[in-house]
Design a protein around this motif. Structure first.
Motif, short mmCIF file in Angstrom:
data_model
loop_
_atom_site.label_atom_id
_atom_site.label_comp_id
_atom_site.label_asym_id
_atom_site.label_seq_id
_atom_site.Cartn_x
_atom_site.Cartn_y
_atom_site.Cartn_z
N ARG A 1 8.34 4.02 6.18
CA ARG A 1 7.72 2.70 6.35
C ARG A 1 8.78 1.60 6.41
NH1 ARG A 1 3.59 1.31 8.66
NH2 ARG A 1 2.31 2.80 7.49
N ARG B 1 1.40 5.94 -7.70
CA ARG B 1 0.20 6.33 -8.44
C ARG B 1 0.35 7.68 -9.12
NH1 ARG B 1 -5.04 6.71 -5.05
NH2 ARG B 1 -5.74 7.71 -6.98
N GLY B 2 1.04 8.63 -8.49
CA GLY B 2 1.21 9.95 -9.10
C GLY B 2 1.99 9.89 -10.40
N PRO C 1 -4.46 4.95 -10.27
CA PRO C 1 -4.37 4.29 -8.96
C PRO C 1 -3.93 2.84 -9.10
CG PRO C 1 -6.66 4.52 -9.63
CD PRO C 1 -5.85 5.28 -10.64
N ALA D 1 2.26 1.49 -3.55
CA ALA D 1 1.20 1.83 -4.51
C ALA D 1 0.86 3.31 -4.45
CB ALA D 1 -0.05 0.98 -4.22
N GLU D 2 0.83 3.85 -3.26
CA GLU D 2 0.53 5.28 -3.10
C GLU D 2 1.64 6.13 -3.70
OE1 GLU D 2 -1.52 8.64 -2.37
OE2 GLU D 2 -2.27 6.59 -2.17
N ALA D 3 2.89 5.71 -3.51
CA ALA D 3 4.03 6.47 -4.04
C ALA D 3 4.09 6.41 -5.55
CB ALA D 3 5.33 5.94 -3.44
N ALA E 1 7.53 8.85 2.58
CA ALA E 1 6.61 7.89 3.20
C ALA E 1 7.14 6.47 3.13
CB ALA E 1 5.24 7.97 2.53
N THR F 1 10.98 8.18 -1.72
CA THR F 1 9.91 9.06 -1.21
C THR F 1 9.88 8.97 0.31
OG1 THR F 1 8.22 7.31 -1.38
CG2 THR F 1 8.56 8.73 -3.31
N SER G 1 10.19 5.11 -6.14
CA SER G 1 9.37 5.20 -4.93
C SER G 1 10.19 5.01 -3.66
CB SER G 1 8.24 4.17 -4.98
OG SER G 1 8.73 2.85 -4.76
N ARG H 1 0.82 -1.22 0.00
CA ARG H 1 0.00 0.00 0.00
C ARG H 1 0.86 1.27 0.00
NH1 ARG H 1 -5.41 -1.27 0.85
NH2 ARG H 1 -5.70 -3.48 1.42
N ALA H 2 1.97 1.23 0.73
CA ALA H 2 2.86 2.40 0.73
C ALA H 2 3.48 2.61 -0.65
CB ALA H 2 3.96 2.20 1.78
#
Length: 324
Positions: free
Chosen positions: A285, A56-57, A62, A52-54, A281, A279, A276, A49-50
């Motif tokens: 993590r 997606r931009g 998504p 995937a969020e990084a 986040a 990043t 990613s 999830r971490a």
């Protein structure tokens, strides 16, 4: 006439050369399904999830986590292996999918070597040998002497048969000619609870699950299965330091897609995955769970997976472990 023919030939060649680029530019045009072969809330799920969020931009779409646990990751892996190779289905894969299951199961519905496109490694975290604080061994030397003098009388816990924790202890037994008795649990949490409670004296524990209890002193850490000492546990020696040969034991994860993914899609996913890791986040993590990022190429990830398969195959066969 010749000039017009030359211009037409050049134009045709340019169009062909631009096709992969155009495809890469056109993908992705819809959300990407990210299969996690474990339940929601676990370490693999949290990491996915971490990431995937990084990602997606930069990808402009998504990445939707789809948890498909079961059959020691085989349910999720089989789904991906049989998916259309269009770049819209990828998965988190670990030791089970890539190195263990081909030996733990008599027959798999997929080949870890041939039925996937390797996109890139995600990271790895070592496993550490821990004991209850009251266990009559204050360091690795005393632990080794104790289990050697008491063959079969020392129990060890694991999150389940065929888990990295189980196989780490089997490798330890193989390398040291010792015999401990396996007590499998349904997951890392109950195994840790019983080691902390003293019901089972020891286990191999991954940093992702057990770092906090290691640092708190609720268990004593005797050695760590990494190539070098962990910055999070700097006083703990490696297994190699205490004399256990070929003893690096770690859980690793990477990103796969079905075989036949376009090269441009693999390269784009690899680029964004590697990006990613820098990043904030994702850095946080990974630091929280003691995971070391493993940026690299698809080829390097494939080589790692096959090397781990070759390393663990003999251990699993020698121990006679089967999950079917």
């Amino acid at each position: 006439m010749q000039r017009r023919h030359l211009l037409a030939t050049l134009a045709s060649g340019a169009a062909l050369a631009a096709t992969p680029f155009a495809r890469a530019q056109g993908w992705p045009e819809q959300p990407i399904k990210w299969i996690v072969p474990y339940p929601a809330g676990g370490g693999t799920d949290v990491i996915a999830r971490a990431l995937a969020e990084a990602m997606r931009g930069p990808l402009g779409q998504p990445l939707l986590i789809d948890n498909r646990p079961g059959a020691a990751t085989n349910i999720g892996a089989d789904l991906v292996a049989k998916s259309k190779p269009d770049g819209y289905t990828i998965m988190s894969a670990d030791n089970a999918v890539l190195a263990f299951n081909e030996y733990l199961f008599s027959k798999l519905p997929f080949s870890p070597d041939k039925d996937f496109s390797y996109i890139g490694a995600i990271g790895k975290f070592p496993l550490a040998l821990v004991v209850h604080p009251d266990f009559p061994a204050k360091d690795f030397k005393e632990f080794f002497a104790y289990v050697k003098a008491n063959p079969g009388k020392v129990n060890y816990a694991s999150p389940g048969n065929g888990s990295p924790h189980h196989l780490a202890m089997e490798m330890f037994k193989n390398r040291t000619s010792t015999f401990l008795t396996h007590i499998p649990y349904r997951g890392a949490a109950p195994a840790m609870q019983d080691v902390m409670g003293g019901q089972v004296p020891c286990m191999f524990l991954d940093l992702a699950s057990g770092l906090q209890i290691m640092q708190s002193g609720k268990v004593r850490v005797l050695a760590i299965g990494s190539g070098a000492r962990s910055k999070l546990l700097p006083s703990v020696p490696t297994l190699a330091e205490v004399g256990v040969r070929d003893s690096e034991v770690f859980a690793f994860q990477g990103l796969l897609g079905p075989a036949g993914l376009p090269a441009a899609t693999v390269q784009r996913l690899n680029t964004e995955l590697n990006r990613s890791f820098s990043t904030p986040a994702v850095i946080k993590r990974f630091a929280d769970i003691g995971m070391d990022a493993m940026p690299g190429t698809p080829e390097q990830f494939h080589q790692l997976a096959r090397a781990e398969s070759r390393r663990w195959g003999p251990v699993i066969k020698a121990a006679g472990i089967k999950l079917d």
